[in-house]
Design a protein around this motif. Structure first.
Motif, PDB file in Angstrom:
ATOM      1  N   GLN A   1       0.839  -1.202   0.000  1.00  0.00           N
ATOM      2  CA  GLN A   1       0.000   0.000   0.000  1.00  0.00           C
ATOM      3  C   GLN A   1       0.876   1.254   0.000  1.00  0.00           C
ATOM      4  OE1 GLN A   1      -2.673  -0.269   3.374  1.00  0.00           O
ATOM      5  NE2 GLN A   1      -3.345  -2.324   2.794  1.00  0.00           N
ATOM      6  N   PHE A   2       1.878   1.267   0.866  1.00  0.00           N
ATOM      7  CA  PHE A   2       2.782   2.414   0.936  1.00  0.00           C
ATOM      8  C   PHE A   2       3.478   2.633  -0.395  1.00  0.00           C
ATOM      9  CE2 PHE A   2       7.058   4.108   1.572  1.00  0.00           C
ATOM     10  CZ  PHE A   2       6.814   5.258   2.315  1.00  0.00           C
ATOM     11  N   ASP A   3       3.993   1.546  -0.981  1.00  0.00           N
ATOM     12  CA  ASP A   3       4.730   1.688  -2.236  1.00  0.00           C
ATOM     13  C   ASP A   3       3.840   2.213  -3.353  1.00  0.00           C
ATOM     14  OD1 ASP A   3       6.849   0.736  -0.826  1.00  0.00           O
ATOM     15  OD2 ASP A   3       7.376  -0.856  -2.233  1.00  0.00           O
ATOM     16  N   GLN A   4       2.582   1.792  -3.364  1.00  0.00           N
ATOM     17  CA  GLN A   4       1.664   2.279  -4.390  1.00  0.00           C
ATOM     18  C   GLN A   4       1.413   3.781  -4.229  1.00  0.00           C
ATOM     19  OE1 GLN A   4       0.147   0.516  -7.127  1.00  0.00           O
ATOM     20  NE2 GLN A   4      -0.037   2.696  -7.628  1.00  0.00           N
ATOM     21  N   VAL A   5       1.256   4.209  -2.978  1.00  0.00           N
ATOM     22  CA  VAL A   5       1.039   5.634  -2.715  1.00  0.00           C
ATOM     23  C   VAL A   5       2.243   6.453  -3.174  1.00  0.00           C
ATOM     24  CG1 VAL A   5       0.801   7.363  -0.888  1.00  0.00           C
ATOM     25  CG2 VAL A   5      -0.595   5.285  -0.828  1.00  0.00           C
ATOM     26  N   ILE A   6       3.450   5.997  -2.818  1.00  0.00           N
ATOM     27  CA  ILE A   6       4.663   6.738  -3.199  1.00  0.00           C
ATOM     28  C   ILE A   6       4.824   6.749  -4.723  1.00  0.00           C
ATOM     29  CG2 ILE A   6       7.172   6.817  -3.045  1.00  0.00           C
ATOM     30  CD1 ILE A   6       5.771   7.699  -0.510  1.00  0.00           C
ATOM     31  N   ALA A   7       4.577   5.608  -5.356  1.00  0.00           N
ATOM     32  CA  ALA A   7       4.697   5.551  -6.816  1.00  0.00           C
ATOM     33  C   ALA A   7       3.742   6.540  -7.475  1.00  0.00           C
ATOM     34  CB  ALA A   7       4.426   4.135  -7.309  1.00  0.00           C
ATOM     35  N   ASP A   8       2.513   6.634  -6.961  1.00  0.00           N
ATOM     36  CA  ASP A   8       1.543   7.581  -7.515  1.00  0.00           C
ATOM     37  C   ASP A   8       2.006   9.024  -7.309  1.00  0.00           C
ATOM     38  OD1 ASP A   8      -0.070   5.507  -8.315  1.00  0.00           O
ATOM     39  OD2 ASP A   8      -1.460   5.668  -6.630  1.00  0.00           O
ATOM     40  N   ILE A   9       2.521   9.320  -6.107  1.00  0.00           N
ATOM     41  CA  ILE A   9       3.005  10.675  -5.821  1.00  0.00           C
ATOM     42  C   ILE A   9       4.150  11.040  -6.760  1.00  0.00           C
ATOM     43  CG2 ILE A   9       4.270  12.045  -4.105  1.00  0.00           C
ATOM     44  CD1 ILE A   9       2.550  10.707  -1.942  1.00  0.00           C
ATOM     45  N   PHE A  10       5.096  10.112  -6.943  1.00  0.00           N
ATOM     46  CA  PHE A  10       6.225  10.377  -7.827  1.00  0.00           C
ATOM     47  C   PHE A  10       5.762  10.547  -9.270  1.00  0.00           C
ATOM     48  CE2 PHE A  10       9.787   8.217  -5.110  1.00  0.00           C
ATOM     49  CZ  PHE A  10       9.733   9.289  -4.232  1.00  0.00           C
ATOM     50  N   CYS A  11       4.860   9.697  -9.685  1.00  0.00           N
ATOM     51  CA  CYS A  11       4.396   9.735 -11.074  1.00  0.00           C
ATOM     52  C   CYS A  11       3.703  11.065 -11.390  1.00  0.00           C
ATOM     53  CB  CYS A  11       3.458   8.555 -11.325  1.00  0.00           C
ATOM     54  SG  CYS A  11       2.977   8.357 -13.054  1.00  0.00           S
ATOM     55  N   GLN A  12       2.893  11.540 -10.447  1.00  0.00           N
ATOM     56  CA  GLN A  12       2.130  12.763 -10.672  1.00  0.00           C
ATOM     57  C   GLN A  12       2.876  14.020 -10.238  1.00  0.00           C
ATOM     58  OE1 GLN A  12      -0.746  12.711 -12.301  1.00  0.00           O
ATOM     59  NE2 GLN A  12      -0.559  10.482 -12.485  1.00  0.00           N
ATOM     60  N   GLY A  13       3.985  13.849  -9.506  1.00  0.00           N
ATOM     61  CA  GLY A  13       4.744  15.006  -9.051  1.00  0.00           C
ATOM     62  C   GLY A  13       4.104  15.757  -7.906  1.00  0.00           C
ATOM     63  N   ARG A  14       3.199  15.088  -7.171  1.00  0.00           N
ATOM     64  CA  ARG A  14       2.493  15.742  -6.057  1.00  0.00           C
ATOM     65  C   ARG A  14       3.306  15.558  -4.766  1.00  0.00           C
ATOM     66  NH1 ARG A  14      -1.591  12.436  -8.213  1.00  0.00           N
ATOM     67  NH2 ARG A  14      -1.585  11.291  -6.237  1.00  0.00           N
ATOM     68  N   LEU A  15       4.490  16.112  -4.739  1.00  0.00           N
ATOM     69  CA  LEU A  15       5.422  15.820  -3.647  1.00  0.00           C
ATOM     70  C   LEU A  15       4.956  16.366  -2.301  1.00  0.00           C
ATOM     71  CD1 LEU A  15       8.860  16.339  -5.424  1.00  0.00           C
ATOM     72  CD2 LEU A  15       7.598  14.223  -5.048  1.00  0.00           C
ATOM     73  N   GLN A  16       4.125  17.393  -2.305  1.00  0.00           N
ATOM     74  CA  GLN A  16       3.657  17.920  -1.023  1.00  0.00           C
ATOM     75  C   GLN A  16       2.780  16.914  -0.282  1.00  0.00           C
ATOM     76  OE1 GLN A  16       5.009  20.746   0.195  1.00  0.00           O
ATOM     77  NE2 GLN A  16       6.185  20.508  -1.689  1.00  0.00           N
ATOM     78  N   GLU A  17       2.250  15.927  -0.986  1.00  0.00           N
ATOM     79  CA  GLU A  17       1.446  14.897  -0.325  1.00  0.00           C
ATOM     80  C   GLU A  17       2.296  13.985   0.551  1.00  0.00           C
ATOM     81  OE1 GLU A  17      -1.033  12.812  -3.085  1.00  0.00           O
ATOM     82  OE2 GLU A  17      -1.897  14.659  -3.906  1.00  0.00           O
ATOM     83  N   LEU A  18       3.615  14.020   0.382  1.00  0.00           N
ATOM     84  CA  LEU A  18       4.489  13.227   1.249  1.00  0.00           C
ATOM     85  C   LEU A  18       4.330  13.642   2.708  1.00  0.00           C
ATOM     86  CD1 LEU A  18       7.738  13.340  -0.923  1.00  0.00           C
ATOM     87  CD2 LEU A  18       6.318  11.325  -0.527  1.00  0.00           C
ATOM     88  N   PHE A  19       3.969  14.896   2.944  1.00  0.00           N
ATOM     89  CA  PHE A  19       3.869  15.397   4.309  1.00  0.00           C
ATOM     90  C   PHE A  19       2.527  15.067   4.955  1.00  0.00           C
ATOM     91  CE2 PHE A  19       6.797  18.129   1.963  1.00  0.00           C
ATOM     92  CZ  PHE A  19       7.925  18.015   2.762  1.00  0.00           C
ATOM     93  N   ASP A  20       1.626  14.468   4.205  1.00  0.00           N
ATOM     94  CA  ASP A  20       0.291  14.150   4.723  1.00  0.00           C
ATOM     95  C   ASP A  20       0.057  12.655   4.871  1.00  0.00           C
ATOM     96  OD1 ASP A  20      -0.343  16.904   4.653  1.00  0.00           O
ATOM     97  OD2 ASP A  20      -0.870  16.753   2.535  1.00  0.00           O
ATOM     98  N   LEU A  21       1.093  11.835   4.727  1.00  0.00           N
ATOM     99  CA  LEU A  21       0.914  10.389   4.768  1.00  0.00           C
ATOM    100  C   LEU A  21       0.536   9.917   6.164  1.00  0.00           C
ATOM    101  CD1 LEU A  21       3.860   9.102   2.531  1.00  0.00           C
ATOM    102  CD2 LEU A  21       1.487   9.495   1.915  1.00  0.00           C
ATOM    103  N   ASN A  22      -0.284   8.881   6.210  1.00  0.00           N
ATOM    104  CA  ASN A  22      -0.722   8.297   7.479  1.00  0.00           C
ATOM    105  C   ASN A  22       0.471   7.667   8.198  1.00  0.00           C
ATOM    106  OD1 ASN A  22      -1.739   5.717   9.005  1.00  0.00           O
ATOM    107  ND2 ASN A  22      -3.459   7.140   8.938  1.00  0.00           N
ATOM    108  N   GLU A  23       0.666   8.052   9.453  1.00  0.00           N
ATOM    109  CA  GLU A  23       1.832   7.561  10.204  1.00  0.00           C
ATOM    110  C   GLU A  23       1.787   6.053  10.384  1.00  0.00           C
ATOM    111  OE1 GLU A  23       4.117   8.425  14.467  1.00  0.00           O
ATOM    112  OE2 GLU A  23       2.502   9.739  13.770  1.00  0.00           O
TER     113      GLU A  23
END
Length: 468
Positions: A197-219
């Protein structure tokens, strides 16, 4: 020049053929993507390469920044001591980053005794970069992660980008970090559902360039995935914040139970204007029939340059001597519809002139205030501006020497330092002023603190928004 590109890369030791002994064939896509990153990095002709590493020395309350003239490393820990790399450290660049951290009371330090060698999360990217970049000519700055907050890691990235701007250095950033370590039951760390699940989220963020979403990830998701590189990627996100860039996920694999992602973020070239053109813009503001303070005009021009064009404003020609022949600490404050939108400044002068101080603090107020997202181009016409120029701090022996309407206050204890400007709405008493300054410094309310006061000249004329 400034930050040219940033790349997120993994660091499996077995990707080095002498270590992998054939196992690296299982991650052929990762190798090909790594080689593409190395090719792109070389094409930028960098003057410094910054590598953020999860396996560099890690401090609880500060950041490791390499400060030795040279660094050496090998794959000896993985049975291949003959695989060695030596790099030069760009000490002026490292110090420029550290200096920016100090303005936020964030300490930094070099490696403790016994931990001076390059870690494998730095060695692996350098192994590929060495195939395309002459590392004897291009220095490297190795930076570690810390136990500090996500916001502090973001600020570190902003400090890296700002150092590149200030030093006029062509910089490439490498964010080293594996993804989840919990992808397979037969992997070295086992399986957890949070892993894929984590890897899919990161892959989507990288693919779309939405890097600010890295700061909102569920701990809980991050912890369950046993991730490695998130803080490294947060530094990268901070460095790219406010810049126009393209995003591309070059590869993703996880055959050994650990996620390996390679992503490229290329900073796009923005339209440029000359110092003379900027000076003309300021004069045109004056000729529109309203008074405008040159300090306020410069702050506005700085913010609009970084937000619209993604570049730091050069010092315009023909500025008054007050701006070019004077040094002072200054704060640039932005408001939108009556609400604070950004406020960053320096207690003491850090630049060659007040003009440069205002320009860089305008950039920081628009793109680096951790309380707010970066200013968007569509907000510019609605912003109001003020510039506070600080006098010299004076020690305070008693609370009777403070006045929240006349004096700003500085509280400090060890590495912790907080400042509050005077004459702020809602700050009516000395105790209110000290309490808020302590909070900004990360100090407890009852913690002993050294007190200083300073006076401020506030410039606001011409800083009103173009449209309410």
């Amino acid at each position: 020049m400034s930050l040219l590109a940033a790349y997120a890369v993994p660091h499996p030791p077995l990707i080095v053929p002498a270590v992998g002994r054939g196992q690296e064939a299982a991650i052929a896509d990762t190798i090909a993507a790594y080689q593409e990153v190395a090719r792109r990095a070389a094409a930028h002709q960098p003057q410094v390469i910054v590598i953020t590493s999860p396996h560099a020395p890690l401090y609880r309350d500060g950041f490791f920044i390499a400060d030795t003239p040279e660094e050496h490393g090998s794959m000896a820990a993985f049975g291949q001591p003959q695989e060695r790399i030596t790099v030069r450290t760009d000490r002026p660049f490292a110090e420029a980053v550290a200096a920016r951290l100090r303005h936020r009371s964030i300490p930094s330090a070099g490696a403790p005794q016994g931990m001076e060698e390059l870690d494998h999360a730095t060695f692996v990217p350098l192994y590929f970069l060495a195939q395309t970049v002459d590392l004897s000519a291009v220095p490297v700055v190795r930076i570690g992660l810390s136990g500090l907050s996500d916001a502090d890691h973001r600020f570190l990235g902003q400090a890296i980008a700002q150092a590149a701007d200030v030093l006029d250095t062509r910089c490439v950033l490498i964010a080293s970090g594996d993804l989840s370590h919990k992808l397979k039951a037969d992997g070295p760390y086992g399986f957890a559902p949070e892993g894929p699940q984590f890897d899919q989220v990161i892959a989507d963020i990288f693919c779309q360039g939405r890097l600010q979403e890295l700061f909102d990830l569920n701990e809980a998701l991050c912890d369950g995935a046993a991730e490695c590189g998130l803080r490294s990627f947060e530094i990268m996100a901070g460095a790219l914040e406010g810049l126009p860039y393209t995003a591309e996920l070059l590869s993703y694999e996880g055959p050994f139970g650990v996620g390996y992602g390679v992503a490229a973020f290329e900073v796009e070239k923005a339209p440029t204007s000359t110092e003379a053109e900027t000076a003309t813009e300021i004069r045109e503001e004056e000729e529109r029939g309203r008074d405008i303070d040159p300090l306020v005009a410069l702050a506005r021009a700085s913010v609009e340059s970084i937000v619209r064009d993604g570049r730091v404003l050069p010092v315009p020609a023909n500025l008054p001597p007050e701006l070019t022949h004077r040094r002072a600490g200054a704060f640039v404050s932005l408001h939108e519809f009556g609400n604070l939108r950004g406020c960053i400044g320096t207690i003491a002068p850090t630049r060659a002139s007040l003009a440069e101080e205002i320009i860089m603090n305008g950039v920081a107020a628009a793109t680096q205030d951790p309380r707010f997202p970066a200013v968007r181009p569509d907000e510019l016409d609605h912003l109001s501006y003020s510039v506070d120029v600080l006098g010299e701090p004076e020690p305070v022996d008693s609370l009777e020497q403070l006045d929240p309407k006349r004096y700003g206050v500085i509280v400090s204890h060890g590495f912790k330092r907080g400042l509050l400007l005077p004459d702020l709405e809602g700050v009516d008493t000395v105790m209110d002023q000290i309490a808020i300054a302590k909070q900004k410094a990360g100090m407890r309310p009852n913690e002993n603190a050294k007190l200083e006061r300073f006076e401020v000249v506030r410039h606001t004329v011409g800083g009103e928004p173009r449209h309410e």
